[in-house]
Design a protein around this motif. Structure first.
Motif, mmCIF file in Angstrom:
data_model
loop_
_atom_site.group_PDB
_atom_site.id
_atom_site.type_symbol
_atom_site.label_atom_id
_atom_site.label_comp_id
_atom_site.label_asym_id
_atom_site.label_seq_id
_atom_site.Cartn_x
_atom_site.Cartn_y
_atom_site.Cartn_z
ATOM 1 N N MET A 1 4.975 12.580 -19.397
ATOM 2 C CA MET A 1 3.843 11.713 -19.040
ATOM 3 C C MET A 1 2.896 12.319 -17.999
ATOM 4 S SD MET A 1 5.803 8.756 -16.877
ATOM 5 C CE MET A 1 6.736 9.109 -15.387
ATOM 6 N N VAL A 2 3.403 13.202 -17.133
ATOM 7 C CA VAL A 2 2.536 13.766 -16.092
ATOM 8 C C VAL A 2 1.419 14.622 -16.682
ATOM 9 C CG1 VAL A 2 4.292 13.706 -14.294
ATOM 10 C CG2 VAL A 2 4.117 15.726 -15.761
ATOM 11 N N LYS B 1 -0.616 8.496 -15.176
ATOM 12 C CA LYS B 1 -1.822 8.188 -14.409
ATOM 13 C C LYS B 1 -1.854 9.043 -13.144
ATOM 14 C CE LYS B 1 -1.561 3.424 -16.046
ATOM 15 N NZ LYS B 1 -0.292 3.628 -16.776
ATOM 16 N N THR B 2 -3.032 9.529 -12.804
ATOM 17 C CA THR B 2 -3.203 10.246 -11.552
ATOM 18 C C THR B 2 -3.268 9.245 -10.398
ATOM 19 O OG1 THR B 2 -5.623 10.153 -11.628
ATOM 20 C CG2 THR B 2 -4.542 12.023 -12.735
ATOM 21 N N LEU B 3 -3.238 9.760 -9.186
ATOM 22 C CA LEU B 3 -3.338 8.881 -8.016
ATOM 23 C C LEU B 3 -4.623 8.057 -8.087
ATOM 24 C CD1 LEU B 3 -2.389 9.714 -4.391
ATOM 25 C CD2 LEU B 3 -4.565 8.603 -4.845
ATOM 26 N N ALA B 4 -5.746 8.710 -8.367
ATOM 27 C CA ALA B 4 -7.021 7.987 -8.441
ATOM 28 C C ALA B 4 -7.007 6.946 -9.556
ATOM 29 C CB ALA B 4 -8.165 8.975 -8.652
ATOM 30 N N GLN B 5 -6.418 7.279 -10.684
ATOM 31 C CA GLN B 5 -6.351 6.334 -11.802
ATOM 32 C C GLN B 5 -5.498 5.119 -11.450
ATOM 33 O OE1 GLN B 5 -4.911 9.050 -14.748
ATOM 34 N NE2 GLN B 5 -6.957 9.631 -15.458
ATOM 35 N N TYR C 1 -5.229 3.712 -8.578
ATOM 36 C CA TYR C 1 -6.035 2.812 -7.745
ATOM 37 C C TYR C 1 -7.167 2.168 -8.535
ATOM 38 C CZ TYR C 1 -3.431 3.803 -3.554
ATOM 39 O OH TYR C 1 -2.417 3.863 -2.627
ATOM 40 N N GLU C 2 -7.701 2.871 -9.517
ATOM 41 C CA GLU C 2 -8.702 2.254 -10.382
ATOM 42 C C GLU C 2 -8.095 1.089 -11.162
ATOM 43 O OE1 GLU C 2 -11.726 3.263 -14.125
ATOM 44 O OE2 GLU C 2 -10.527 4.874 -13.234
ATOM 45 N N VAL C 3 -6.894 1.307 -11.690
ATOM 46 C CA VAL C 3 -6.223 0.243 -12.451
ATOM 47 C C VAL C 3 -5.914 -0.945 -11.542
ATOM 48 C CG1 VAL C 3 -4.128 -0.359 -13.726
ATOM 49 C CG2 VAL C 3 -5.288 1.808 -14.189
ATOM 50 N N LEU C 4 -5.410 -0.698 -10.349
ATOM 51 C CA LEU C 4 -5.127 -1.796 -9.417
ATOM 52 C C LEU C 4 -6.405 -2.550 -9.068
ATOM 53 C CD1 LEU C 4 -3.147 -3.316 -7.574
ATOM 54 C CD2 LEU C 4 -3.604 -1.587 -5.820
ATOM 55 N N VAL D 1 4.613 -1.385 -7.783
ATOM 56 C CA VAL D 1 4.048 -0.307 -6.948
ATOM 57 C C VAL D 1 5.020 0.136 -5.863
ATOM 58 C CG1 VAL D 1 1.662 -1.054 -7.350
ATOM 59 C CG2 VAL D 1 2.924 -1.955 -5.378
ATOM 60 N N SER D 2 6.187 -0.476 -5.821
ATOM 61 C CA SER D 2 7.090 -0.321 -4.686
ATOM 62 C C SER D 2 7.422 1.127 -4.351
ATOM 63 C CB SER D 2 8.392 -1.087 -4.973
ATOM 64 O OG SER D 2 9.272 -1.000 -3.870
ATOM 65 N N ARG D 3 6.992 1.567 -3.165
ATOM 66 C CA ARG D 3 7.316 2.883 -2.589
ATOM 67 C C ARG D 3 6.925 4.049 -3.482
ATOM 68 N NH1 ARG D 3 10.602 2.537 2.057
ATOM 69 N NH2 ARG D 3 11.447 0.465 2.465
ATOM 70 N N LYS D 4 5.953 3.839 -4.378
ATOM 71 C CA LYS D 4 5.580 4.884 -5.325
ATOM 72 C C LYS D 4 4.678 5.940 -4.691
ATOM 73 C CE LYS D 4 6.365 2.575 -9.735
ATOM 74 N NZ LYS D 4 5.788 2.085 -10.999
ATOM 75 N N SER D 5 4.504 7.031 -5.439
ATOM 76 C CA SER D 5 3.744 8.169 -4.915
ATOM 77 C C SER D 5 2.286 7.828 -4.678
ATOM 78 C CB SER D 5 3.859 9.369 -5.856
ATOM 79 O OG SER D 5 3.297 9.073 -7.119
ATOM 80 N N MET D 6 1.748 6.823 -5.363
ATOM 81 C CA MET D 6 0.369 6.417 -5.105
ATOM 82 C C MET D 6 0.204 5.943 -3.666
ATOM 83 S SD MET D 6 0.159 2.809 -7.263
ATOM 84 C CE MET D 6 -1.512 2.354 -6.751
ATOM 85 N N ILE D 7 1.299 5.576 -3.020
ATOM 86 C CA ILE D 7 1.269 5.194 -1.615
ATOM 87 C C ILE D 7 1.559 6.386 -0.720
ATOM 88 C CG2 ILE D 7 2.320 3.729 0.164
ATOM 89 C CD1 ILE D 7 3.102 1.809 -2.182
#
Length: 274
Positions: free
Chosen positions: A150-151, A192-196, A198-201, A218-224
């Motif tokens: 998926m990455v 999804k990338t980090l930016a994606q 946040y766009e989805v959220l 979203v719990s403790r995920k890399s987007m944070i």
């Protein structure tokens, strides 16, 4: 907004919390933490005491580049845990995090209540017919590929539009197989990338067009922690912030590692609406 869990109608009009209990040695946050029956029971009891409505069990890590786990391994890991928790907490509502129909069926027959499928039926053609036969609620997540690939699958022309087409297709397929209670999960961190993420959220309320309840995980995920330059261990504060935003965007279930903090977040959010 009701879902039928083991013959009990559960109202998720007011947001509910789903605690994460991993039975894997390689989960990105708590892998290997709960190694025996006592530790599993203690953690489950803590989650229920802290206010979890659901407990989500997983025996196959879905983190990026996760190691492959055979179907037999997954069954050997998860079914005994389902039986253990149901024995000690007969009223517990267990959600099973799996994309395999045989695992889903074995766990439901052992006392679980919900199936949580990261692949929305794409990784096992038998999943939707099986869930339809079992007549249990079904959480379908947006993902491309599988945890190993998926990455590399993060190219979108319009991510929200493409996700809505994805859910429209998957919802239709689920309805065709007689699945009544469907919950959709945008799949933060999956293809999804980090930016994606946040766009989805930021646009998550657009998924209301499906007419189905939303789960936010979203719990403790890399987007944070990648954004903040920290680690999963240090990502609780960021998790609470994003959970709050998810609630304002319409989330009805928060899937979390830290139940107490999520329940407090929901209480404060609900008070603002009072």
């Amino acid at each position: 907004m009701l879902i039928n869990c083991k013959g009990r109608l559960t109202d998720i009009s007011s947001p509910k919390v789903m605690g994460i209990l991993n039975c894997t040695p390689d989960s990105f946050f708590d892998g290997g933490k709960y190694r025996n029956e006592t530790q599993l029971l203690q953690q489950a009891e803590k989650m229920l005491t802290d206010g979890a409505t659901f407990i989500d069990l997983g025996a196959y890590s879905s983190k990026p580049n996760a190691e492959f786990v055979s179907e037999d391994q997954e069954l050997q890991r998860i079914v005994p845990v389902v039986e253990l928790l149901v024995k000690h907490f007969p009223d517990v509502l267990l959600s099973i995090d799996t994309f395999r129909a045989k695992v889903a069926e074995a766990c439901i027959l052992s006392g679980a209540a919900i199936i949580n499928d990261i692949a929305a039926g794409h990784l096992d053609d038998a999943m939707l017919p099986t869930v339809g036969k079992l007549k249990v609620p079904y959480i379908m997540m947006h993902m491309r590929g599988n945890p190993q690939t998926m990455v590399k699958l993060t190219q979108y022309n319009d991510i929200i539009k493409e996700m809505l087409f994805y859910f429209s297709d998957r919802i239709h397929a689920a309805r065709t197989h007689g699945i009544d209670d469907i919950i959709i999960d945008p799949g933060f961190g999956f293809a999804k990338t980090l930016a994606q993420n946040y766009e989805v959220l930021n646009k998550m309320e657009l998924f209301d067009i499906t007419g189905l309840p939303l789960l936010a995980g979203v719990s403790r995920k890399s987007m944070i922690y990648k954004l903040l330059g920290t680690t999963p261990k240090e990502a609780l504060n960021g998790t609470s912030v994003l959970n709050t935003i998810a609630l304002t965007k319409g989330a009805k279930i928060l899937r979390v590692h830290d139940v107490k903090e999520a329940v407090e977040t929901v209480k404060i959010f609900e008070q603002l609406k009072a």
